[in-house]
Design an enzyme around this catalytic site. Structure first.
Site, PDB file in Angstrom:
ATOM      1  N   HIS A  35      46.003  45.639  45.399  1.00 31.74           N
ATOM      2  CA  HIS A  35      45.481  44.130  44.843  1.00 31.74           C
ATOM      3  C   HIS A  35      45.855  43.732  45.444  1.00 31.74           C
ATOM      4  CE1 HIS A  35      42.008  46.716  41.595  1.00 31.74           C
ATOM      5  NE2 HIS A  35      44.064  47.131  41.892  1.00 31.74           N
ATOM      6  N   GLU A 117      48.376  43.942  40.784  1.00 29.06           N
ATOM      7  CA  GLU A 117      48.399  42.827  42.103  1.00 29.06           C
ATOM      8  C   GLU A 117      48.977  41.923  42.324  1.00 29.06           C
ATOM      9  OE1 GLU A 117      44.404  41.710  42.142  1.00 29.06           O
ATOM     10  OE2 GLU A 117      43.058  42.868  40.707  1.00 29.06           O
ATOM     11  N   HIS A 153      42.930  48.027  46.966  1.00 29.77           N
ATOM     12  CA  HIS A 153      41.434  48.408  46.504  1.00 29.77           C
ATOM     13  C   HIS A 153      40.314  48.645  47.448  1.00 29.77           C
ATOM     14  CE1 HIS A 153      39.068  45.447  43.377  1.00 29.77           C
ATOM     15  NE2 HIS A 153      38.982  47.692  43.260  1.00 29.77           N
ATOM     16  N   ASP A 163      40.245  43.648  49.296  1.00 25.16           N
ATOM     17  CA  ASP A 163      41.929  43.229  49.064  1.00 25.16           C
ATOM     18  C   ASP A 163      42.727  44.167  49.205  1.00 25.16           C
ATOM     19  OD1 ASP A 163      40.616  43.905  46.661  1.00 25.16           O
ATOM     20  OD2 ASP A 163      41.980  43.717  45.394  1.00 25.16           O
TER      21      ASP A 163
END
Length: 191
Positions: A35, A117, A153, A163
């Site tokens: 992400h 992330e 993602h 993302d």
């Protein structure tokens, strides 16, 4: 850096998030989902990502936060712009990062994935240190889990998510990880 038996990575900062729960029994963790995130949007190094993942985001601090401060999400890891790694959820637990998702017919990707992330956004390149850090996390995960694939993602939630975005350098990650192309199915066969 090393993954312990409880699913926590030694050698990285831990900021436990309450936004997680038990994985369904008998499901192998075999997918990594990448992400990007920045809070406020387009700003880096604010500390607001950790606040968001731990339900402490101040809705008065930025107008955008008024729209998201009650959303309960998390990821297993955050790779900051410097390459520093923060872990929010044990890999043994289900982090709430993918939402409605589908990996080649397997829905509910949170059940069988680990979310990473990367501090960034859709309109700027990522830092070299971030690619190194992601590769380090991938190498450790492969030692503890039967990781078969890495996806964005946007791959598992097309039309809903963008993302890690157009500036994420998938070929670079693939080269640096030295993983076979089969582990990057969306990059190998197209979306």
């Amino acid at each position: 850096m090393a993954l312990d038996a409880r699913g926590w990575m030694r050698g990285v900062r831990h900021v436990p998030s309450p936004n997680c729960d038990a994985r369904p029994p008998g499901i192998a963790v075999d997918l990594v989902v990448l992400h990007n995130i920045s809070l406020p949007p387009g700003e880096f190094g604010t500390g607001d990502i950790a606040a968001f993942f731990t339900n402490r985001l101040d809705p008065q601090r930025h107008p955008f936060f008024e729209t998201i401060h009650q959303v309960q999400v998390s990821a297993h890891f955050l790779v900051e712009r410097s390459g520093a790694i923060v872990q929010f959820v044990s890999c043994a637990e289900r982090a709430w990062h993918a939402g409605a998702s589908d990996f080649f017919g397997r829905t509910r990707c949170n059940d069988f994935s680990i979310g990473i992330e990367i501090e960034g956004c859709d309109d700027r390149p990522f830092e070299p240190a971030q690619y190194h850090a992601v590769c380090s996390v991938l190498a450790e995960l492969a030692g503890g889990y039967p990781i078969r694939a890495v996806a964005g993602h946007s791959d598992i939630a097309p039309g809903r998510k963008t993302d890690p975005g157009p500036y994420f350098d998938w070929p670079r990650l693939m080269r640096m990880s030295a993983w076979p192309a089969e582990r990057f199915p969306y990059q190998r066969w197209g979306k």
